[in-house]
Design a protein around this motif. Sequence first.
Motif, mmCIF file in Angstrom:
data_model
loop_
_atom_site.group_PDB
_atom_site.id
_atom_site.type_symbol
_atom_site.label_atom_id
_atom_site.label_comp_id
_atom_site.label_asym_id
_atom_site.label_seq_id
_atom_site.Cartn_x
_atom_site.Cartn_y
_atom_site.Cartn_z
ATOM 1 N N PRO A 20 -9.162 25.415 -47.004
ATOM 2 C CA PRO A 20 -8.841 26.805 -47.361
ATOM 3 C C PRO A 20 -9.136 27.768 -46.220
ATOM 4 C CG PRO A 20 -10.927 26.171 -48.341
ATOM 5 C CD PRO A 20 -10.395 24.946 -47.660
ATOM 6 N N GLU A 21 -8.431 28.890 -46.216
ATOM 7 C CA GLU A 21 -8.722 30.013 -45.312
ATOM 8 C C GLU A 21 -8.886 31.262 -46.154
ATOM 9 O OE1 GLU A 21 -6.685 30.537 -41.563
ATOM 10 O OE2 GLU A 21 -5.662 28.621 -41.839
ATOM 11 N N LEU A 22 -9.995 31.972 -45.956
ATOM 12 C CA LEU A 22 -10.333 33.145 -46.768
ATOM 13 C C LEU A 22 -10.254 32.819 -48.253
ATOM 14 C CD1 LEU A 22 -8.550 36.033 -44.802
ATOM 15 C CD2 LEU A 22 -10.972 35.421 -44.778
ATOM 16 N N GLY A 23 -10.751 31.640 -48.599
ATOM 17 C CA GLY A 23 -10.870 31.265 -50.001
ATOM 18 C C GLY A 23 -9.605 30.778 -50.666
ATOM 19 N N SER A 24 -8.524 30.561 -49.910
ATOM 20 C CA SER A 24 -7.258 30.139 -50.511
ATOM 21 C C SER A 24 -6.577 29.119 -49.616
ATOM 22 C CB SER A 24 -6.341 31.342 -50.718
ATOM 23 O OG SER A 24 -5.037 30.942 -51.091
ATOM 24 N N ARG A 25 -5.783 28.250 -50.248
ATOM 25 C CA ARG A 25 -4.977 27.271 -49.519
ATOM 26 C C ARG A 25 -3.526 27.726 -49.382
ATOM 27 N NH1 ARG A 25 -8.758 24.101 -52.565
ATOM 28 N NH2 ARG A 25 -9.930 22.711 -51.171
ATOM 29 N N SER A 26 -3.243 28.977 -49.710
ATOM 30 C CA SER A 26 -1.875 29.484 -49.658
ATOM 31 C C SER A 26 -1.419 29.776 -48.234
ATOM 32 C CB SER A 26 -1.757 30.770 -50.486
ATOM 33 O OG SER A 26 -1.809 30.495 -51.859
ATOM 34 N N TYR B 134 -8.346 41.173 -49.839
ATOM 35 C CA TYR B 134 -8.519 41.281 -48.394
ATOM 36 C C TYR B 134 -7.585 42.309 -47.768
ATOM 37 C CZ TYR B 134 -11.429 37.119 -48.650
ATOM 38 O OH TYR B 134 -12.425 36.231 -48.955
ATOM 39 N N ASP C 277 0.612 32.228 -45.961
ATOM 40 C CA ASP C 277 1.078 33.603 -45.893
ATOM 41 C C ASP C 277 2.069 33.675 -44.739
ATOM 42 O OD1 ASP C 277 1.467 36.278 -45.376
ATOM 43 O OD2 ASP C 277 -0.639 36.779 -45.099
ATOM 44 N N GLY D 14 -3.243 30.315 -43.398
ATOM 45 C CA GLY D 14 -3.105 29.180 -44.298
ATOM 46 C C GLY D 14 -2.323 28.048 -43.670
ATOM 47 N N ARG E 193 -5.044 34.902 -52.208
ATOM 48 C CA ARG E 193 -6.321 35.407 -51.704
ATOM 49 C C ARG E 193 -6.389 36.927 -51.880
ATOM 50 N NH1 ARG E 193 -3.494 33.166 -47.529
ATOM 51 N NH2 ARG E 193 -4.902 31.395 -47.338
#
Length: 290
Positions: free
Chosen positions: A125-131, A23, A133, A139, A20
């Motif tokens: 997703p969170e903030l456009g990503s499934r990663s 940010y 952190d 995530g 992401r």
Amino acid sequence: MRALEVVETGPLALVQDLGRPGYAHLGVPPSGALDVPALKLANRLVGNDEAAAGVECLFGGLRLRATTSCTIAVTGVAVPVEVDGRPVGSHAPVWLAEGQVVAIGTPVTGLRCYLAVSGGIAVDPELGSRSRDVLSEIGPAPLKPGDVLPLGTPSLPGGADVVPPTIAPAELVVPVEPGPRAHWFEDLAAGLAKTWTVTAESNRVGLRLDGPALTRGDDYAEKELPSEGLLTGAVQVPPNGLPVVFLADHPTTGGYPVAAVVRRASLPALAQARPGTLLRFHSSTKVWNR
């Protein structure tokens, strides 16, 4: 429901995509797969978009059960892969029938393997990503037995069918460029070129190194630095003189001087550096002190 059920996780298994970025102003690191080429390759092998989410597996031990037929691929460093106890190999697409279990063994070298599945891991997703952190805890949580990972809609595989696995070397030569505070240190290029050892305290936030401590110049020995922005690959030097190379889950700001920056092309190799790996920094840039 198309899904994979987690049976075992090994030391650490995380859902990761390409992260992401963008940010940092919110204090959120870019995150994402540490070995980006490995995740992209796994996705190509199963017919996904390269940015689809897969599973980043630290030092093997991952076992997943398919609740539906699907195609998986395991990439990263060379590693044994089995389906229901039958060896199938890595770096190639493998079809799973409903109920079959894929197991990733211990990699021969390196640290991280990546499992992609047709349709991708479709957690929210969170903030456009499934990663995941690990620093900000954004995530999906680290995987645990019993978790069910929903899958997206598959497409037809394309590209290479089989790709030779990589072997992580026992010693790395890492290209760097001077950082914004290179001039704080005495004979920095020579100091970085000495042999460093990756320590067991390393993680997705950064590689911690042990070796001959870097020394500040007299004019900067007691100087304090306000927090400055950080990027992936920054080589930060705390007061003990032992560098930390920041990886994808790094903090967005830091108060210790950044002496050098690792070139982006070398970051995947750092993702596979086990504790005990020897490392030397190298730069073709002749001007290090300003």
